[in-house]
Design an enzyme around this catalytic site. Structure first.
Site, PDB file in Angstrom:
ATOM      1  N   ARG A  63       0.859  -1.093   0.065  1.00  0.00           N
ATOM      2  CA  ARG A  63      -0.138   0.026   0.084  1.00  0.00           C
ATOM      3  C   ARG A  63       0.795   1.244   0.118  1.00  0.00           C
ATOM      4  O   ARG A  63       0.501   2.199  -0.634  1.00  0.00           O
ATOM      5  CB  ARG A  63      -0.833   0.083   1.276  1.00  0.00           C
ATOM      6  CG  ARG A  63      -1.860   1.547   1.253  1.00  0.00           C
ATOM      7  CD  ARG A  63      -3.085   1.289   2.121  1.00  0.00           C
ATOM      8  NE  ARG A  63      -2.935   0.291   3.112  1.00  0.00           N
ATOM      9  CZ  ARG A  63      -2.507   0.381   4.229  1.00  0.00           C
ATOM     10  NH1 ARG A  63      -1.782   1.560   4.446  1.00  0.00           N
ATOM     11  NH2 ARG A  63      -2.428  -0.360   5.377  1.00  0.00           N
ATOM     12  N   TYR A 115     -16.113  17.021 -16.050  1.00  0.00           N
ATOM     13  CA  TYR A 115     -16.464  15.555 -15.708  1.00  0.00           C
ATOM     14  C   TYR A 115     -17.591  15.257 -14.692  1.00  0.00           C
ATOM     15  O   TYR A 115     -17.357  15.512 -13.580  1.00  0.00           O
ATOM     16  CB  TYR A 115     -15.350  14.728 -15.579  1.00  0.00           C
ATOM     17  CG  TYR A 115     -15.619  13.159 -15.496  1.00  0.00           C
ATOM     18  CD1 TYR A 115     -16.178  12.572 -16.436  1.00  0.00           C
ATOM     19  CD2 TYR A 115     -15.585  12.580 -14.178  1.00  0.00           C
ATOM     20  CE1 TYR A 115     -16.483  11.247 -16.284  1.00  0.00           C
ATOM     21  CE2 TYR A 115     -15.987  11.101 -13.813  1.00  0.00           C
ATOM     22  CZ  TYR A 115     -16.334  10.539 -15.248  1.00  0.00           C
ATOM     23  OH  TYR A 115     -16.440   9.244 -14.734  1.00  0.00           O
ATOM     24  N   ASP A 187      -7.386  19.103 -15.059  1.00  0.00           N
ATOM     25  CA  ASP A 187      -7.799  17.747 -15.308  1.00  0.00           C
ATOM     26  C   ASP A 187      -7.309  17.701 -17.008  1.00  0.00           C
ATOM     27  O   ASP A 187      -7.948  17.916 -17.714  1.00  0.00           O
ATOM     28  CB  ASP A 187      -9.120  17.331 -15.210  1.00  0.00           C
ATOM     29  CG  ASP A 187      -9.823  15.987 -15.594  1.00  0.00           C
ATOM     30  OD1 ASP A 187      -9.042  15.299 -16.399  1.00  0.00           O
ATOM     31  OD2 ASP A 187     -10.395  15.536 -14.976  1.00  0.00           O
ATOM     32  N   LYS A 212      -8.412   6.537 -19.688  1.00  0.00           N
ATOM     33  CA  LYS A 212      -8.691   6.983 -21.097  1.00  0.00           C
ATOM     34  C   LYS A 212      -7.547   6.980 -21.987  1.00  0.00           C
ATOM     35  O   LYS A 212      -6.889   5.995 -22.181  1.00  0.00           O
ATOM     36  CB  LYS A 212      -9.114   8.616 -20.833  1.00  0.00           C
ATOM     37  CG  LYS A 212     -10.331   8.697 -19.663  1.00  0.00           C
ATOM     38  CD  LYS A 212     -11.685   7.924 -20.042  1.00  0.00           C
ATOM     39  CE  LYS A 212     -12.526   7.739 -18.675  1.00  0.00           C
ATOM     40  NZ  LYS A 212     -12.692   9.084 -18.150  1.00  0.00           N
TER      41      LYS A 212
END
Ligand SMILES: *Cc1c(COP(=O)(O)O)cnc(C)c1O
Length: 396
Positions: A63, A115, A187, A212
Site C-alpha cells: 500500500r 466531468y 484535469d 482514457k
C-alpha cells in the site's frame, strides 16, 4: 542503464531533454537489473522480506510502495513535466486525493462543465467535510478572479471540457491564481500530455483518468496526479498510505505498456479526429460540431497556442433525442458506450449517459442538449469510421 538504481522513483535515468516518445518508452521503464527483462515486471507482492529490524530494500508493504507503481509514477511525471507523480485506483480516487490535501473551511473555484463525477464528489461528499465550491465558466478568466474568496485554495479546471469542448486559458488562469496565492489543478484527461502539458503553462498539479488515453485500451481504470513541489508529492504519497486508494501492480503495468504507444496513438487519434470533425461539419443532418480544430471554434486560436494537436473528442448536434437515438441504434464500428480515449471508437449520448446526473436544468445551463452526441474517435481505418457514421446518420 541496467546498473542504475532499480528503485527509480523520481529519478528517471534517461536524459530529461529526450523527446516525448522516447520518454514514454524509457522513463521509469529501464530494464530490470536482476534478469535484464526489458519490460517492467509486475511485482505481485503485498509485502517484502526484511533482513533485520529496520533493514530492508526500501519497500515494506505494497500500500505504501511497490516497484511496478514506482516505475509508472516516474514515467508519468516525466511525460507531464512534473517533479513527481502519484497513481491512484481511478481518476476519481486521484481527484479525491487532491481534495484531501485541503482542510475544512477551504474554498475551491471549479469549472462549471466538469466531468460529471467530479461535481458529484464535490457536492455530495466533500461539502459534508466543510469544503466549499464555486462553479464558474473558466473559459473567461475574469470569472475565475471574481469567484476568489479569502479562503480560496484551489482552482480546478478541465480544458477542453466534456462534451462541449470549451477551452480555458491555463497560462492566464495560473498567473491570476498565483497572484492570489491560489494553486491551479488541471484535469488533462482529454488531451493527454502528448498534446497539452499544463505544468509548462503554469499549473501546479495535473490530474488524469489514466483509464482514457494514457492506458488507451479500455482495459483498466486508474488515475494519476502529477505535481511540481516536493510537499505535494509527499502529501499525496501519505494519502496513498493513509487512505489506501492505490493502483494495483497489474493496472500499473497495463498503463506502462499503454503509454509506450501514446505518441503514435495520439497522432492517429488527431488525424482521424480532424477528418471526422470535418466530415460532420459538412453533413446536412448535423446542426453543429464542437471541436477545437475547426476554424470556426470560438477558441481555435487558443487551441493552437495551448495544445499541439486537437485530439479526437468531438461533440455534435443531431437536433433531438429521437434523432440521436435513430443514429445511435445504427452504428456498428462505433460502439455505443461511456468512456473515451481507447483505440476503439466510442460514441455516447451525454444527456442520458455521462451527464445524466447533472440533471435537465444543469444541462440546459451549460448547453448540453438532448440531441447532442459525443464521439471519441479511435484508431481504426478512418474511412470505415466515416462510412459507419454515414450510414447511421442516414437514419435521421
Ligand atoms: C473519466 C474521467 C474522470 C474519472 O476517471 P475514472 O478513471 O473513471 O474514475 C475524470 N475526469 C475526466 C475528464 C474523465 O474523462
Amino acid at each position: 542503464m541496467a546498473n542504475g538504481d532499480w528503485r527509480t522513483q523520481e529519478k528517471s535515468l534517461i536524459p530529461k531533454q529526450s523527446g516525448f516518445a522516447t520518454r514514454a518508452i524509457h522513463a521509469g521503464q529501464e530494464p530490470e537489473p536482476a534478469t535484464g527483462a526489458v519490460t517492467v515486471p509486475i511485482y505481485a507482492t503485498s509485502t517484502y522480506v526484511q533482513e533485520e529490524i529496520g533493514k530492508h530494500k526500501g519497500y515494506e508493504y505494497s500500500r505504501v510502495s511497490n516497484p511496478t507503481r514506482d516505475r509508472l509514477e516516474t514515467n508519468l511525471a516525466a511525460l507531464e513535466g512534473g517533479t513527481a507523480s502519484r497513481v491512484f485506483a481511478s481518476g476519481m480516487a486521484a481527484i479525491n486525493a487532491i481534495a484531501s490535501m485541503l482542510k475544512a473551511g477551504d474554498h475551491v473555484v471549479a469549472g462549471h462543465n466538469l466531468y460529471g463525477g467530479t461535481p458529484r464528489l464535490f457536492n455530495q461528499v466533500l461539502v459534508n467535510f466543510g469544503l466549499t465550491f464555486t462553479y464558474v465558466d473558466t473559459s473567461d478568466v475574469d470569472n475565475v478572479g471574481r469567484a476568489f474568496q479569502k479562503n480560496t485554495r484551489l482552482v480546478f479546471l478541465e480544458t477542453p471540457t466534456n462534451p462541449l469542448m470549451q477551452l480555458s486559458d491555463i497560462r492566464a488562469i495560473s498567473e491570476l491564481s498565483h497572484r492570489h496565492g491560489v494553486e491551479v489543478v488541471v484535469d488533462n484527461t482529454f488531451m493527454s500530455p502528448y498534446f497539452q502539458r499544463p505544468i509548462e503553462l503554469g499549473a501546479d498539479m495535473v490530474v488524469h483518468s489514466t483509464t482514457k488515453f494514457l492506458n488507451g485500451h479500455s482495459d483498466g481504470l486508474g488515475g494519476v496526479v502529477a505535481c511540481t513541489k516536493p510537499e505535494q508529492a509527499e502529501k499525496l504519497a501519505f494519502l496513498q498510505k493513509a487512505a489506501g486508494a492505490i493502483l494495483s501492480p497489474f493496472e500499473c503495468w497495463l498503463i506502462l505498456r499503454g503509454v509506450k504507444t501514446l505518441a503514435v496513438r495520439m497522432e492517429q487519434h488527431d488525424r482521424s479526429g480532424r477528418k471526422v470533425a470535418d466530415y460532420l461539419s459538412k453533413h446536412k443532418k448535423v446542426q453543429k460540431v464542437f471541436y477545437p480544430g475547426l476554424p470556426d471554434h470560438p477558441q481555435h486560436e487558443l487551441a493552437k497556442r495551448q495544445m499541439s494537436g486537437f485530439g479526437s473528442m468531438i461533440a455534435f448536434e443531431t437536433g433531438s433525442l429521437a434523432n440521436a437515438n435513430k443514429m445511435l441504434r445504427k452504428v456498428h464500428i462505433c460502439s455505443l458506450a461511456e468512456s473515451l480515449g481507447g483505440v476503439e471508437t466510442l460514441i455516447s449520448h451525454p444527456a442520458t449517459m455521462t451527464h445524466a446526473a447533472v440533471g435537465e436544468e444543469g444541462r440546459r445551463k451549460i448547453g448540453i442538449s438532448d440531441g447532442m452526441v459525443r464521439i471519441s474517435v479511435g484508431i481504426e481505418d478512418v474511412d470505415d469510421i466515416l462510412a459507419d457514421l454515414d450510414q447511421a446518420l442516414a437514419a435521421i
